[in-house]
Design an enzyme around this catalytic site. Structure first.
Site, PDB file in Angstrom:
ATOM      1  N   TYR A 198      50.867  38.154  35.802  1.00 36.26           N
ATOM      2  CA  TYR A 198      51.519  37.017  35.141  1.00 36.26           C
ATOM      3  C   TYR A 198      53.018  37.272  35.069  1.00 36.26           C
ATOM      4  O   TYR A 198      53.576  37.568  34.022  1.00 36.26           O
ATOM      5  CB  TYR A 198      50.930  36.790  33.742  1.00 36.26           C
TER       6      TYR A 198
ATOM      7  N   GLU B 260      37.372  31.444  40.166  1.00 35.19           N
ATOM      8  CA  GLU B 260      37.610  32.156  38.909  1.00 35.19           C
ATOM      9  C   GLU B 260      38.146  31.195  37.849  1.00 35.19           C
ATOM     10  O   GLU B 260      39.076  30.435  38.096  1.00 35.19           O
ATOM     11  CB  GLU B 260      38.604  33.297  39.101  1.00 35.19           C
TER      12      GLU B 260
ATOM     13  N   ASP C 217      41.065  37.093  29.571  1.00 32.27           N
ATOM     14  CA  ASP C 217      41.883  36.083  30.238  1.00 32.27           C
ATOM     15  C   ASP C 217      41.108  35.177  31.190  1.00 32.27           C
ATOM     16  O   ASP C 217      41.256  33.956  31.171  1.00 32.27           O
ATOM     17  CB  ASP C 217      43.014  36.779  30.994  1.00 32.27           C
TER      18      ASP C 217
ATOM     19  N   ASP D 128      37.947  38.596  34.243  1.00 33.19           N
ATOM     20  CA  ASP D 128      38.143  40.033  34.044  1.00 33.19           C
ATOM     21  C   ASP D 128      38.107  40.347  32.550  1.00 33.19           C
ATOM     22  O   ASP D 128      37.677  39.532  31.740  1.00 33.19           O
ATOM     23  CB  ASP D 128      39.467  40.473  34.668  1.00 33.19           C
TER      24      ASP D 128
END
Length: 625
Positions: free
Chosen positions: A234, A479, A82, A85
């Site tokens: 999410y 990120e 994703d 990670d």
């Protein structure tokens, strides 16, 4: 076979892997969107899970997650990690594929002209092959692999993963209409993208899309109530938008009136004509639905549904007007530097998705000779596109920090990216296993930049005041996510087409040396300093000898100025193989145009070819008159 006029006659090869050189003059834009497109596609290769193919270009990644799904008795190898990670979250992954596919549909010509359609379709298929495996039965969908909490407690390479690879599914007793609906939309849109090139695969995608939509509609519920691990990462705000979204895409893919009737009949109940939104994202699809259905209306295909489709259009206009700051005060917040600001965490993903929608809507309006109706007046389609471009340009460096927020693009970009695989040396360099805690102690807290450049990664970006901290612990800002990069493929191809299809970047925009971010700004190169020559670099053939891959590179030069250019001298760094089409000079690694073409007339082209194992040669213009 077709040939183009050049120093050496070279056959044109479609779908070549472009390696676009940023060494040409900026006339239409100061940014090289073609290079940014190429790097964005590289990011998807960096995020691959599973068995990597021989043509993998990101060499610091290796095979990983090869036992995903084994404990559950299902093959879940593949798909994308994703973000920074190693969890495979199904909802944002599916949204990413829908965005990639939409770009391949709306901007097919632009992507094809850049010879990037092949890599784009592969980026889509890497996920759709995974989705097909994750949907083994009509009413079963595996929606996540990996445990979010345990994964985030570890800092290790994907190749060293020691965290649990639990797999989670939805079914009739544990529904998830949002994730099933988004996956249906992803597969339906991908079916359209693949149809001209692989009709059998397109048909297979459509079968799965129809089944998943029926499953989502019949067994309703929020996916994060069935897959509770996803709730911390999410969380879904609802599933009505995904049901409308999936139906709209299935109508576009099948032209079956059943799906159009569905979005009309459920327009009020599911909020399609009720919700006025200022966000388009992996969680909220209303603006996408509204613009997608507005196209049906603008093309005069509304028929008996025209009245309801006009209500969808009114909401589409609300979203666009709010982005353009023309909505009578009810606008999307912007930073002092002009960037749309939606959320604190990874804001740029909301910017790219909104900008993509605006670019698409601009094309829809332009094709219908229509205008955007805002409370503050009518807006021309070009102004809508210009705003989308302004957001992309901010991302690429036209911002208060004068830095690029796409890793590997431009002279200055983030180097402390919050990304496990980029921050730890490749397994081919550091053979020893890097443990969970060891990764934090040695590599996460390391002050130096990441050893691996994760090209094309769109980081979270600056805060609401345009401030940015290039710090690995600043996960909100450093990120990257696949859902943020997905819309950029179509966007970059559209914007590059406005520059004539060739790259128009500065001499330093191609694979620059990473430089850590500092508060002071870096002035962009003056346009007068950039030569009026544009380069198109493609790979036309590849072969393997004794486990070493060799590539045949073709480079086209074009004089973009209105005057003849003479005495062009090129420097080819790290050239290892033979070269044809240029003449060597007494200077080391320096070449000039052939004797019979010392003068490059306005608009004229010259082609040379070289063979290379490993990375392409670095090409620079030393001088010209």
């Amino acid at each position: 076979m077709m040939f183009m006029r050049s120093c050496t006659k070279i056959p044109l090869v479609s779908l070549a892997l472009l390696m676009l050189l940023g060494v040409e003059a900026a006339t239409g834009s100061e940014f090289n969107y073609g290079e940014a497109l190429d790097k964005s596609l590289l990011f998807f290769e960096a995020q691959r899970s599973g068995k990597l193919p021989p043509i993998q270009r990101v060499k610091w990644r290796s095979d990983s997650g090869l036992k995903d799904g084994l404990a559950q008795g299902v093959d879940l190898v593949g798909g994308y990690y994703d973000a920074g990670d190693h969890v495979k979250f199904g909802l944002p992954m599916a949204f990413t594929v829908t965005m990639l596919s939409w770009g391949a549909i709306e901007f097919r010509k632009e992507i094809t002209d850049l010879d990037q359609l092949g890599p784009t379709l592969w980026a889509i298929r890497w996920a759709t092959d995974y989705f097909i495996k994750a949907h083994p039965q009509p009413n079963v969908l595996w929606g996540q692999v990996g445990d979010g909490n345990s994964d985030h407690y570890c800092w290790e390479r994907a190749e060293d993963m020691t965290t649990p690879r639990n797999a989670y599914k939805i079914d009739e007793n544990h529904p998830g209409s949002d994730i099933a609906g988004e996956t249906a939309a992803a597969l339906a849109s991908a079916a359209i993208a693949f149809k001209p090139y692989n009709s059998s695969y397109s048909n297979l995608l459509l079968v799965h899309a129809k089944q998943l939509f029926s499953f989502a509609d019949r067994f309703r519920g929020l996916y994060d109530e069935s897959i509770e691990d996803a709730k911390d990462f999410y969380t879904s705000s609802g599933y009505s938008d995904e049901l409308l979204w999936a139906a709209a895409w299935l109508y576009k893919a099948t032209n079956d009136d059943y799906y159009l009737k569905y979005v009309v009949d459920n327009a009020v109940y599911m909020g399609g004509t009720g919700w006025s939104v200022k966000e388009f994202s992996w969680d909220n699809k209303y603006a996408g639905v509204q613009i997608l259905l507005t196209k049906v209306l603008l093309e005069g295909r509304g028929g008996a549904y025209t009245s309801t489709l006009k209500q969808y259009q009114a909401k589409a206009d609300y979203f666009a007007c709010a982005c353009l700051q023309k909505n009578d005060g009810y606008n999307v917040h912007t930073t002092p530097g002009g960037l749309l600001y939606v959320r604190e965490w990874n804001n740029l993903q909301y910017v790219t998705s909104a900008s993509f929608l605006l670019a698409v809507y601009s094309d829809y309006l332009s094709a219908a000779n229509a205008k955007l109706n805002c409370p503050e007046g009518q807006i021309q389609p070009q102004e809508v596109l210009n705003f989308a471009k302004s957001q992309v340009d901010y991302i690429l460096g036209k911002n208060p920090k004068s830095m690029s927020y796409i890793v590997g693009y431009g002279a200055k970009y983030p180097v402390h990216v919050h990304h496990r695989d980029a921050s730890i040396p490749s397994i081919s360099v550091l053979h020893a296993v890097v443990g969970c805690v060891q990764g934090f102690e040695i590599w996460y807290h390391r002050t130096e930049g990441n050893p691996n450049v994760v090209y094309g990664a769109l980081v979270g970006g600056p805060d609401q005041n345009d401030n940015f901290s290039d710090d690995r612990s600043n996960y909100e800002g450093t990120e990257p996510t696949i859902s943020g990069t997905g819309p950029l493929v179509g966007l970059f191809s559209k914007l590059q087409s406005l520059n004539g299809g060739f790259n128009r970047g500065s001499p330093k925009s191609h694979t620059p040396t990473p430089s850590a971010y500092h508060p002071e700004t870096t002035a962009p190169p003056k346009k007068s300093d950039t030569p009026p020559i544009k380069f198109l670099h493609s790979i036309t053939s590849t072969w393997t000898v004794a486990k070493t891959s060799y590539y045949r590179h073709k480079v086209i030069l074009k004089n973009t100025s209105q005057k003849p250019i003479t005495n062009v001298k090129l420097v080819l760094g790290n050239l290892e193989g033979p070269l044809w089409g240029l003449s060597p000079t007494p200077q080391k690694n320096t070449y000039e145009l052939p004797q019979w073409q010392k003068v490059l007339q306005p608009g004229a082209k010259c082609t040379f070819v070289y063979v290379q194992g490993g990375p392409q040669a670095k090409i620079f213009i030393q001088s010209y008159n």
